[in-house]
Design an enzyme around this catalytic site. Structure first.
Site, PDB file in Angstrom:
ATOM      1  N   CYS A   1     -33.820  18.485 -24.623  1.00 31.61           N
ATOM      2  CA  CYS A   1     -33.356  17.531 -23.980  1.00 31.61           C
ATOM      3  C   CYS A   1     -33.013  17.870 -21.752  1.00 31.61           C
ATOM      4  O   CYS A   1     -33.152  16.999 -21.336  1.00 31.61           O
ATOM      5  CB  CYS A   1     -31.772  17.379 -24.033  1.00 31.61           C
ATOM      6  SG  CYS A   1     -30.462  19.188 -24.259  1.00 31.61           S
TER       7      CYS A   1
ATOM      8  N   HIS B   1     -26.133  16.198 -19.226  1.00 30.31           N
ATOM      9  CA  HIS B   1     -26.557  17.963 -18.925  1.00 30.31           C
ATOM     10  C   HIS B   1     -26.747  17.488 -17.283  1.00 30.31           C
ATOM     11  O   HIS B   1     -27.554  16.086 -16.825  1.00 30.31           O
ATOM     12  CB  HIS B   1     -27.721  17.878 -19.139  1.00 30.31           C
ATOM     13  CG  HIS B   1     -27.422  18.500 -20.693  1.00 30.31           C
ATOM     14  ND1 HIS B   1     -26.567  18.838 -21.153  1.00 30.31           N
ATOM     15  CD2 HIS B   1     -28.598  19.059 -21.810  1.00 30.31           C
ATOM     16  CE1 HIS B   1     -26.961  19.283 -22.411  1.00 30.31           C
ATOM     17  NE2 HIS B   1     -28.173  18.920 -22.757  1.00 30.31           N
TER      18      HIS B   1
HETATM   19  C1  2RA Z   1     -28.797  22.474 -26.130  1.00 30.78           C
HETATM   20  N1  2RA Z   1     -30.706  21.696 -25.218  1.00 30.78           N
HETATM   21  O1  2RA Z   1     -28.390  21.879 -25.016  1.00 30.78           O
HETATM   22  C2  2RA Z   1     -29.955  21.921 -26.627  1.00 30.78           C
HETATM   23  C3  2RA Z   1     -30.214  21.629 -27.644  1.00 30.78           C
HETATM   24  N2  2RA Z   1     -29.253  20.631 -27.639  1.00 30.78           N
HETATM   25  O2  2RA Z   1     -27.867  22.810 -27.049  1.00 30.78           O
END
Ligand code: 2RA
Length: 337
Positions: A128, A242
């Protein structure tokens, strides 16, 4: 034409988002087959208004499947994806199992859609934190070659799955009740009102696997080993979305205005950049957002030909489920399936 599609890991956070995304984007499906571990056998999920019974993810249940989208963890992918391919399915795998395998394309449709053409049965969905970064890097790379990327991530707890979300919830409740967290959960350290510079396992040299994924996956997706990335990946007490602070050095100067113009014209990006009006991307704005948001665009005040930017994306949508479904759509668009 319609296709028989399986989602493997249908009961998980990402699996459910994959189903919702297939519905929302009206992917042409003849038969939908939700697959998961035996413990979920017989459970009912709703898809396109119809009740579907979850079946165990085993080789028999891949019979007559055209596309199998996996979000079931690395072990399940390693064990099952070759069997699904043998049954005639094209696999889109969200785990890290195949991402760096030279025989498997690693695809972000806004960046390297053409790579689905050389698949050998399995197409890997990138991590991601890599996906949202390369969507923003691509328009810059097309304008002037990228020399170096310095990225710090601020990653939501949903990236660790449901148990971690429940743990964050429990820690917040304790904090509200007692003024402090008494029991830590998913990370072995307190995450509520805290941040942890530690995602996945530490490797030799002090980097984590998450940080090395951003380094290596970016080179493969952009097909340019000279794009040098250094990363610090941090877990923060956010549910979805994120965020990434990205510094990009290019061969030629790209002004902040030019960058904004490039981002506005690029696929998959939404420019949210007006500090005077206090407008910049935040994780809470990513809840129902398919686009990757970019803001805080400004020239690096310490180095020529470098830019700073702030990139936010829904880690479960574009970071996993949406990108996987867009890969499936790309297969149709390019006549691969
Ligand atoms: C996380 N990118 O954010 C890793 C797996 N999804 O934990």
């Amino acid at each position: 034409e319609s296709y028989n599609v399986a989602v493997v890991g249908a009961m998980g956070v990402v699996g459910r988002e994959m189903m919702a995304t297939l519905e929302r984007r009206k992917f042409p499906i003849a038969e939908f087959r939700p697959l998961d571990i035996p413990a979920h056998e017989g459970k009912i999920v709703e898809f396109n208004g119809k009740k579907c019974t979850v079946k165990t993810a085993n080789v028999e249940n891949f019979k007559d499947i055209d596309i199998a989208i996996f979000s079931a963890g690395g072990d399940a992918s390693l064990a099952l994806t070759p069997k699904a391919v043998k049954q005639g399915a094209i696999v889109i795998d969200n785990s890290s199992a195949w991402r760096m395998d030279p025989d498997c394309p690693l695809v972000v449709p806004e960046v390297n859609p053409e790579d689905v053409d050389w698949h050998n049965g399995i197409i890997a969905n990138p991590n991601c934190s890599t996906i949202q970064m390369v969507v923003a890097l691509k328009p810059l790379q097309d304008c002037s070659k990228i020399k170096r990327v310095i990225v710090s991530t601020y990653q939501a707890v949903s990236g660790s799955g449901k148990a971690a979300l429940d743990g964050l919830d429990a820690e917040i409740k304790e904090y509200v009740k007692y003024g402090k967290v008494k029991t830590v959960h998913a990370y072995g350290k307190q995450i509520a009102m805290n941040c942890l510079p530690h995602i996945d396992v530490f490797q030799e040299g002090g980097y984590t696997k998450e940080e090395l994924k951003m380094v290596n996956e970016t080179k493969k997706i952009m097909k340019d080993d000279s794009v040098n990335v250094t990363a610090t990946c941090v877990r923060i007490p956010v549910i979805y979305g994120h965020s990434e602070s990205i510094n990009v050095e290019t061969e030629k100067k790209i002004s902040a205005d030019k960058a904004r113009e490039l981002f506005k014209a690029a696929p998959g990006l939404l420019v949210v950049d007006n500090p005077a009006e206090v407008e910049y991307p935040v994780p809470c704005d990513s809840d129902n957002e398919d686009l990757t948001m970019v803001g805080r665009i400004r020239e690096d005040n310490t180095k020529d030909n470098a830019l700073n930017m702030w990139v936010v994306s829904n880690n479960i949508r574009k970071g996993a489920a949406l990108n996987a479904v867009q890969i499936a759509e790309t297969l149709l668009e390019r006549g691969i399936v």
